[in-house]
Design a protein around this motif. Structure first.
Motif, short mmCIF file in Angstrom:
data_model
loop_
_atom_site.label_atom_id
_atom_site.label_comp_id
_atom_site.label_asym_id
_atom_site.label_seq_id
_atom_site.Cartn_x
_atom_site.Cartn_y
_atom_site.Cartn_z
N UNK A 133 25.28 -34.78 7.49
CA UNK A 133 26.67 -35.08 7.85
C UNK A 133 27.54 -33.89 7.51
N UNK A 134 28.79 -33.94 7.97
CA UNK A 134 29.78 -32.93 7.62
C UNK A 134 30.93 -33.61 6.89
N UNK A 135 31.26 -33.09 5.70
CA UNK A 135 32.33 -33.65 4.88
C UNK A 135 33.34 -32.53 4.63
N UNK A 166 32.82 -33.83 -5.94
CA UNK A 166 31.54 -34.15 -6.54
C UNK A 166 31.35 -35.67 -6.58
N UNK A 167 30.22 -36.19 -6.11
CA UNK A 167 30.00 -37.64 -6.16
C UNK A 167 30.01 -38.14 -7.61
N UNK A 168 30.43 -39.38 -7.77
CA UNK A 168 30.45 -39.99 -9.10
C UNK A 168 29.06 -40.51 -9.45
N UNK A 169 28.54 -40.12 -10.60
CA UNK A 169 27.28 -40.61 -11.14
C UNK A 169 27.38 -40.59 -12.66
N UNK A 170 26.51 -41.34 -13.31
CA UNK A 170 26.52 -41.36 -14.76
C UNK A 170 26.28 -39.96 -15.33
N UNK A 183 28.77 -28.82 5.92
CA UNK A 183 27.54 -29.51 6.31
C UNK A 183 26.68 -29.78 5.08
N UNK A 184 26.21 -31.02 4.97
CA UNK A 184 25.39 -31.37 3.82
C UNK A 184 24.34 -32.39 4.23
N UNK A 185 23.35 -32.53 3.35
CA UNK A 185 22.28 -33.50 3.57
C UNK A 185 22.08 -34.31 2.29
N UNK A 186 22.06 -35.61 2.46
CA UNK A 186 21.81 -36.51 1.34
C UNK A 186 20.30 -36.74 1.29
N UNK A 187 19.65 -36.07 0.36
CA UNK A 187 18.19 -36.09 0.30
C UNK A 187 17.65 -37.32 -0.42
N UNK A 188 18.28 -37.70 -1.53
CA UNK A 188 17.89 -38.91 -2.25
C UNK A 188 19.16 -39.60 -2.73
N UNK A 189 19.19 -40.92 -2.61
CA UNK A 189 20.33 -41.70 -3.09
C UNK A 189 21.40 -41.87 -2.05
N UNK A 190 22.58 -42.29 -2.50
CA UNK A 190 23.71 -42.56 -1.63
C UNK A 190 24.89 -41.70 -2.06
N UNK A 191 25.53 -41.06 -1.08
CA UNK A 191 26.71 -40.23 -1.35
C UNK A 191 27.43 -39.98 -0.04
N UNK A 192 28.74 -39.81 -0.13
CA UNK A 192 29.57 -39.45 1.03
C UNK A 192 29.40 -40.45 2.18
N UNK A 193 29.15 -41.71 1.83
CA UNK A 193 29.10 -42.77 2.83
C UNK A 193 27.78 -42.95 3.53
N UNK A 194 26.75 -42.22 3.14
CA UNK A 194 25.44 -42.38 3.76
C UNK A 194 24.38 -42.57 2.67
N UNK A 195 23.24 -43.13 3.07
CA UNK A 195 22.14 -43.39 2.14
C UNK A 195 20.85 -42.79 2.68
N UNK A 196 20.15 -42.07 1.83
CA UNK A 196 18.86 -41.47 2.22
C UNK A 196 17.78 -42.54 2.29
N UNK A 197 16.81 -42.37 3.19
CA UNK A 197 15.68 -43.32 3.23
C UNK A 197 14.61 -43.04 2.19
N UNK A 198 14.76 -41.96 1.41
CA UNK A 198 13.73 -41.59 0.44
C UNK A 198 13.65 -42.64 -0.68
N UNK A 203 20.54 -36.62 -5.04
CA UNK A 203 20.09 -35.27 -4.68
C UNK A 203 20.72 -34.94 -3.33
N UNK A 204 21.64 -33.97 -3.34
CA UNK A 204 22.37 -33.56 -2.14
C UNK A 204 22.27 -32.05 -1.99
N UNK A 205 22.07 -31.58 -0.78
CA UNK A 205 22.09 -30.13 -0.50
C UNK A 205 23.25 -29.83 0.42
N UNK A 206 24.02 -28.78 0.13
CA UNK A 206 25.21 -28.44 0.93
C UNK A 206 25.29 -26.94 1.13
N UNK A 207 25.90 -26.55 2.24
CA UNK A 207 26.08 -25.13 2.59
C UNK A 207 27.57 -24.91 2.83
#
Length: 304
Positions: A164-166, A206-210, A170-185, A193-197
């Motif tokens: 997605x693009x935020x 930055x997404x909220x996490x513990x 451009x970024x990819x949500x590799x594991x977990x949920x962030x920016x309104x989408x959820x990875x199938x992993x 786990x998010x990768x962004x360029x």
């Protein structure tokens, strides 16, 4: 990738951050013969970020024809390994019989559980010509109730991972949920786990996490006016609304998730129980782990 020493903690330069940035970890390059690896986790001051207990950045590396990655079979227990490439290709084999080439944008999730053996090499078509390799390898701790689960292997092609693009990034949500989408992993504990360029001047919340951290594989960032340089990891406090700003073109990995209990690490073994690691060491020395089909003749001995 196999850890080469019994103690995986690497010497790093640790900088104390501001209120939002708890630590900045600057790993030192380690030459593995033709390419460099930078390890940011674990260190003496920070063992884990969420369930992530190991973080290696390999390359970018240029290999001449006939050279490349050639990691002999080695074991793991009580964790899952995650491989993600920016460039190049690695051929994964494991004791379950898996045979999978991982390419840029794919994600490999290997669940060691009660025990698995794998190797990382290259197909002849890759090795026989000049080629590049650049990527990240991480170890994911399993909840104590899942540490001895049955070993498994999952491969997620690039097309299956949400892109997605935020705010123009451009970024990819590799594991977990962030920016309104959820990875199938597959997840075992709450994981991020998010990768962004990012381009110079772009910002990303930055997404909220513990627990969470950002690794800068290329470029540099700012957070609360604190510089996060290339090849460093910033570990953040549990504070909402932290904004990352790219100082220059930057490729980053955001990791995090729920805080886990203490884990012991020795060589390639990670567990909540020290005695489990001792058992795994003796099992490997005695040849009690399963073989890797198609790669039975070699192995990495236990470091003495």
């Amino acid at each position: 990738m196999s850890n080469l020493t019994r103690n995986p903690e690497q010497e790093c330069d640790i900088a104390q951050g501001c209120d939002a940035v708890e630590l900045i970890i600057r790993p030192r390059d380690k030459d593995l013969g033709g390419f460099s690896v930078r390890r940011t986790l674990p260190t003496s001051q920070r063992k884990m970020v969420g369930p992530w207990a190991f973080f290696d950045h390999m390359g970018p590396a240029e290999f001449a024809a006939g050279q490349g990655i050639n990691v002999r079979p080695h074991p793991h227990v009580n964790i899952a390994t995650v491989t993600y490439l920016f460039e190049g290709e690695i051929l994964h084999r494991d004791s379950l019989g898996s045979l999978q080439a991982i390419r840029p944008g794919d994600l490999n999730l290997m669940v060691a559980g009660s025990g698995i053996v794998h190797s990382e090499r290259e197909r002849p078509e890759v090795r026989d010509v000049p080629h590049r390799l650049h990527g990240l390898q991480l170890w994911l701790t399993l909840p104590e109730t899942d540490e001895e689960m049955q070993a498994a292997f999952y491969h997620y092609p690039a097309a299956d991972l949400p892109a997605i693009t935020v705010a123009g990034v451009p970024l990819r949500v590799l594991i977990g949920a962030a920016y309104g989408v959820t990875s199938p992993v597959k997840e075992f504990a709450e994981t991020l786990y998010v990768e962004a360029h990012m381009q110079a001047g772009q910002t990303l919340i930055l997404p909220d996490e513990e627990e969470r951290a950002v690794y800068v594989a290329q470029g540099s960032l700012k957070a609360r006016d604190m510089l996060i340089p290339e090849h460093s990891m910033a570990v953040f406090a549990q504070e909402p609304g932290i904004i990352l700003e790219a100082v220059e073109e930057s490729r980053i990995a955001i990791i995090g998730g729920e805080k886990m209990g203490r884990r012991y690490i020795e060589w390639n073994f990670v567990s909540s129980r020290q005695e489990r690691i001792e058992q795994a060491k003796q099992d490997w020395k005695a040849g009690r782990f399963p073989k890797v089909p198609g790669d039975e003749d070699e192995f990495i001995p236990l470091p003495e």
